[in-house]
Motif scaffolding. Structure first.
Motif, short mmCIF file in Angstrom:
data_model
loop_
_atom_site.label_atom_id
_atom_site.label_comp_id
_atom_site.label_asym_id
_atom_site.label_seq_id
_atom_site.Cartn_x
_atom_site.Cartn_y
_atom_site.Cartn_z
N TYR A 1 1.98 -11.43 14.64
CA TYR A 1 1.53 -11.08 13.28
C TYR A 1 2.67 -11.25 12.27
CZ TYR A 1 0.44 -8.12 9.26
OH TYR A 1 0.27 -7.64 8.00
N ASP B 1 3.10 -10.83 7.85
CA ASP B 1 2.36 -10.37 6.68
C ASP B 1 2.22 -11.45 5.60
OD1 ASP B 1 4.92 -10.40 5.71
OD2 ASP B 1 5.12 -8.24 5.51
N ARG B 2 3.12 -12.46 5.61
CA ARG B 2 3.02 -13.53 4.61
C ARG B 2 3.26 -14.89 5.29
NH1 ARG B 2 7.03 -10.78 0.32
NH2 ARG B 2 7.85 -10.05 2.31
N LEU C 1 0.86 -20.79 10.33
CA LEU C 1 -0.47 -20.50 10.86
C LEU C 1 -0.98 -21.65 11.71
CD1 LEU C 1 -2.81 -18.50 10.92
CD2 LEU C 1 -3.70 -19.59 8.84
N SER D 1 3.07 -18.87 6.15
CA SER D 1 2.82 -20.13 5.45
C SER D 1 1.73 -20.89 6.19
CB SER D 1 4.11 -20.96 5.41
OG SER D 1 4.46 -21.40 6.72
N ARG E 1 3.05 -23.14 1.39
CA ARG E 1 2.43 -22.11 0.56
C ARG E 1 1.94 -20.95 1.43
NH1 ARG E 1 -1.96 -24.04 -3.72
NH2 ARG E 1 -0.05 -25.08 -4.44
N THR E 2 2.08 -19.72 0.93
CA THR E 2 1.65 -18.52 1.66
C THR E 2 0.13 -18.48 1.74
OG1 THR E 2 3.59 -17.29 0.91
CG2 THR E 2 1.72 -16.00 1.72
N VAL E 3 -0.39 -18.27 2.95
CA VAL E 3 -1.83 -18.25 3.17
C VAL E 3 -2.43 -16.91 2.75
CG1 VAL E 3 -3.66 -18.49 4.89
CG2 VAL E 3 -1.61 -19.90 5.06
N TRP E 4 -1.77 -15.82 3.12
CA TRP E 4 -2.21 -14.47 2.70
C TRP E 4 -0.99 -13.57 2.57
CZ3 TRP E 4 -3.96 -15.72 7.90
CH2 TRP E 4 -3.22 -15.10 8.90
N ASN E 5 -1.20 -12.44 1.94
CA ASN E 5 -0.13 -11.46 1.75
C ASN E 5 -0.68 -10.07 2.02
OD1 ASN E 5 1.98 -9.82 1.00
ND2 ASN E 5 2.33 -10.80 -0.98
N THR E 6 -0.37 -9.55 3.21
CA THR E 6 -0.82 -8.21 3.58
C THR E 6 0.37 -7.24 3.68
OG1 THR E 6 -0.70 -8.90 5.91
CG2 THR E 6 -2.86 -9.03 4.84
N SER E 7 1.46 -7.58 2.98
CA SER E 7 2.66 -6.73 3.06
C SER E 7 2.42 -5.35 2.46
CB SER E 7 3.82 -7.42 2.34
OG SER E 7 3.49 -7.67 0.98
#
Length: 276
Positions: free
Chosen positions: A238, A240-241, A247, A243, A213-219
């Motif tokens: 770095y 942007d998305r 991480l 998992s 699952r994606t932890v964050w989305n900063t795209s």
């Protein structure tokens, strides 16, 4: 480009220091420059042959489990980058002392000049071989083109050779501890980024499914395919998305290499208390 530049710069600086030590210790020995040049050329040739062999292996395996192959290259590169930092922290001074010893024996006539060429060739071959492996890791990360890698490698070679020459002739004085401290930190982040990228390939191959699952989305704020995003990806890994597994692997690799490098560094000698 930045990843190739950092890696090549670091390796050229190490090779430059080796050559500088040998040249300094054998100053005044006739024809020592020619033998050192032969040693450097032999080391570079050996590294080039390794690059050709690695390229042929990559072409032979292209399309046959490409994701697994790329992940394997990244994992090996991560381990080698980490081991490189740890080994240099532990044995860098010993290696310099051994090189000085060989140079002094040659200067005193205890050893033939051929020994000088062999020592330099082995040292340059080792650094060149590491460059080849590490650059394959950068290529497998999928964020740098061949052109950008060549440009970065050429830039790292020029900067490393130029700085080595300036330091040898005493035109600039940069504490080796500070120089290698900065590059060691950058390589640690590079290795962690490669470890995390290997997870992406293993996930694409269906071999790793946990914590996907994606932890964050900063795209939307900073996509990793933008100029700044690419720089941050190469320098610090770095994404942007990311998992959860990416991480986790990144943090484990980063902290593990940092702690192992720190533990391997020789402790400073404590001054003995003076007796009254």
């Amino acid at each position: 480009m930045l990843g190739a530049l950092i890696i090549v710069f670091r390796e050229v600086i190490e090779a430059g220091l080796i050559v500088g030590i040998v040249l300094a210790v054998t100053r005044g020995v006739p024809r020592r420059g020619s033998y050192v040049a032969v040693g450097v050329a032999a080391g570079v040739l050996g590294a080039c042959l390794l690059a050709v062999f690695a390229g042929e292996l990559s072409n032979a395996l292209e399309g046959v489990g490409q994701e697994v192959f790329n992940a394997s290259v990244l994992i090996v590169a991560t381990v080698m980058l980490g081991w490189h930092n740890i080994w240099m922290a532990r044995h860098g001074r010993e290696m310099a002392a051994e090189l000085r010893g060989v140079g002094q024996e040659v200067a005193k006539g205890g050893k033939d000049l051929t020994a000088l060429a062999i020592v330099v060739a082995v040292a340059v071959l080792r650094e060149g071989s590491e460059v080849v492996l590490f650059l394959y890791g950068v290529a497998a990360s999928g964020k740098e083109t061949v052109g950008s890698m060549l440009a970065g490698g050429a830039g790292g070679l020029a900067l490393g050779a130029g700085l080595s020459a300036l330091m040898f002739y005493g035109l600039v004085k940069i504490p080796a501890k500070a120089l290698f401290g900065v590059t060691t930190g950058l390589i640690t982040f590079l290795a962690a980024g490669m470890a995390a990228q290997s997870v992406v390939y293993l996930q694409q191959a269906g071999l790793v499914n946990a914590w996907s699952r994606t932890v964050w989305n900063t795209s939307a704020i900073l996509p990793d395919d933008s100029i700044v995003g690419r720089m941050l990806h190469v320098l610090f890994g770095y994404v942007d998305r990311p998992s959860g597994m990416q991480l986790a692997v990144y943090l484990v690799a980063l902290i593990g290499i940092f702690l192992a490098t720190r533990a391997a560094a020789p402790k400073p000698l404590q001054p003995r208390p003076t007796q009254a």
